[in-house]
Design an enzyme around this catalytic site. Structure first.
Site, PDB file in Angstrom:
ATOM      1  N   ASP A 143       0.663  -1.207  -0.313  1.00 58.83           N
ATOM      2  CA  ASP A 143      -0.342  -0.032   0.378  1.00 58.83           C
ATOM      3  C   ASP A 143       0.984   1.054  -0.118  1.00 58.83           C
ATOM      4  O   ASP A 143       2.071   1.308  -0.779  1.00 58.83           O
ATOM      5  CB  ASP A 143      -0.675   0.017   1.101  1.00 58.83           C
ATOM      6  CG  ASP A 143      -2.426   0.402   1.152  1.00 58.83           C
ATOM      7  OD1 ASP A 143      -2.304   1.824   0.987  1.00 58.83           O
ATOM      8  OD2 ASP A 143      -3.682  -0.475   1.041  1.00 58.83           O
ATOM      9  N   HIS A 176      -3.730   5.632   3.775  1.00 56.77           N
ATOM     10  CA  HIS A 176      -4.545   5.086   2.800  1.00 56.77           C
ATOM     11  C   HIS A 176      -4.020   3.449   3.226  1.00 56.77           C
ATOM     12  O   HIS A 176      -4.649   3.211   3.929  1.00 56.77           O
ATOM     13  CB  HIS A 176      -4.311   4.905   1.301  1.00 56.77           C
ATOM     14  CG  HIS A 176      -5.015   3.307   0.823  1.00 56.77           C
ATOM     15  ND1 HIS A 176      -5.004   2.572   0.315  1.00 56.77           N
ATOM     16  CD2 HIS A 176      -6.794   3.720   0.496  1.00 56.77           C
ATOM     17  CE1 HIS A 176      -5.581   1.491  -0.124  1.00 56.77           C
ATOM     18  NE2 HIS A 176      -6.951   2.616  -0.098  1.00 56.77           N
ATOM     19  N   SER A 328     -10.960  -1.030  -0.660  1.00 54.86           N
ATOM     20  CA  SER A 328      -9.957  -1.231  -0.683  1.00 54.86           C
ATOM     21  C   SER A 328      -9.922  -0.987   1.721  1.00 54.86           C
ATOM     22  O   SER A 328      -9.250  -1.823   2.048  1.00 54.86           O
ATOM     23  CB  SER A 328      -9.077   0.302  -0.601  1.00 54.86           C
ATOM     24  OG  SER A 328      -7.995   0.488  -1.608  1.00 54.86           O
TER      25      SER A 328
END
Length: 346
Positions: A143, A176, A328
């Site tokens: 990520d 994220h 996600s």
């Protein structure tokens, strides 16, 4: 005389228009070289590769030894393509995160009593807590990195790798990856949130930049690092609509090494599962809401399982917390479930 002045003004305007047009031409159109992944036959060693690149005056960006490849800048008329040692050449596509929305502003942990987010309850994660010794499972998160100092994560972060800049840490500069990490393994510590497996060992594999984008070659390096470091599970909350032979090659190597891979299906409003989720070696995860209904933004075709992915509250940058939606967020819920089940089966 007036006519001459008007013609002169018209000429100046035309020049300004042309200059303006040239300044809006994309950089890719001005640059005749394209970023490519070149994979060589298994019998071609690194020294031979370097000689071939030198012969064709080709700039090497990085090595990809796991697939016997390199990343290069390649002009369209470069004859490297004609070398018999070249197995294939493909674009080094951009891969991106699968976050859809951000809903709730950051809240410092000091003002938040620990809560169990709805997705964790929905997946029935609490039944595993205190029963399964999940700290024996090594989970890699491919990520944007992880906030390495977040109080809800720091205890469980056991290592990491920066595929973009190998000499830098895997610290998150986007948010994220930190959010994904919290869904999987936020600690049970009386602050913030609790993750699916609050005592699991997690590894930050930074393959995406501060904008949430990264090259396929960065993902390949990240997966290769996971193989070399004997990780058990990989969460990839990333996607691209472009199939990549080199990405599939490293995914197959990870599968052969016994790594379980989970990926976000994509936020394409009922479309097909995207890459790498659509590869047969990877579990493709779509998103559902709190009522168990499939989220309107979630991919549908080729999805293997669905998990919570709407208004998911989790860890974020600067010791904060945030609510996000997207496939996600669905993928790490299922990654956590697989971690707990893996321990139970042993």
């Amino acid at each position: 005389m007036l006519k001459q002045k008007l013609n002169f003004v018209a000429l100046i305007v035309l020049v300004l228009i042309l200059v303006g047009m040239s300044s809006t031409v994309p950089a890719s159109a001005l640059n005749k070289q394209d970023r490519k992944i070149v994979v060589f036959s298994n019998t071609t060693d690194e020294n031979q590769v370097d000689e071939i690149l030198k012969k064709h005056d080709t700039e090497k960006i990085k090595n990809l030894p796991s697939i016997n490849g390199v990343v290069v800048n390649l002009s369209k008329d470069n004859k490297l393509r004609d070398q018999k040692e070249v197995k294939y050449i493909e674009d080094d596509f951009v891969v991106s995160i699968n976050k859809k929305t951000t809903n709730i502003p950051e809240i410092p942990p000091s003002t938040v009593s620990q809560i169990i987010p709805w997705g964790i309850e929905y997946m029935e994660a609490p039944q595993y807590w205190g029963v399964s010794n999940t700290d024996n499972v090594k989970i890699g998160i491919v990520d944007t990195g992880i906030d390495l100092d977040h109080p809800d994560l720091v205890k469980n972060i056991k290592g990491g790798f920066n595929a973009i800049r190998n000499n830098k840490s895997a610290n998150d500069d986007n948010g994220h990856g930190t959010h994904v990490a919290g869904i999987i393994a936020a600690s049970m510590n009386e602050i913030g949130v609790v993750g699916m497996v609050p005592d699991a060992d997690i590894y930050a594999i930074k393959a995406l930049d501060s904008n949430g984008d990264g090259y396929v070659s960065d993902i390949i390096e990240g997966i290769d690092w996971a193989i070399k470091n004997d990780l058990d599970i990989l969460n990839m909350s990333i996607s691209t609509t472009n199939n990549s032979e080199s990405l599939h090659d490293i995914v197959k190597k990870a599968n052969d090494a016994g790594i379980i891979m989970v990926a976000a299906a994509g936020n394409n409003y009922g479309g097909a599962s995207e890459f790498p989720a659509t590869y047969p070696e990877v579990v493709s995860v779509g998103a559902i809401d709190e009522n168990g209904s499939i989220a309107d933004f979630s991919a549908l075709e080729g999805v293997d399982v669905y998990a919570p992915g709407v208004d998911i509250y989790s860890t974020y940058l600067s010791n904060g917390y945030l609510s996000m939606s997207g496939t996600s967020m669905a993928a790490p819920h299922y990654t956590g479930k697989l971690c707990a089940e893996l321990i139970e089966s042993e």
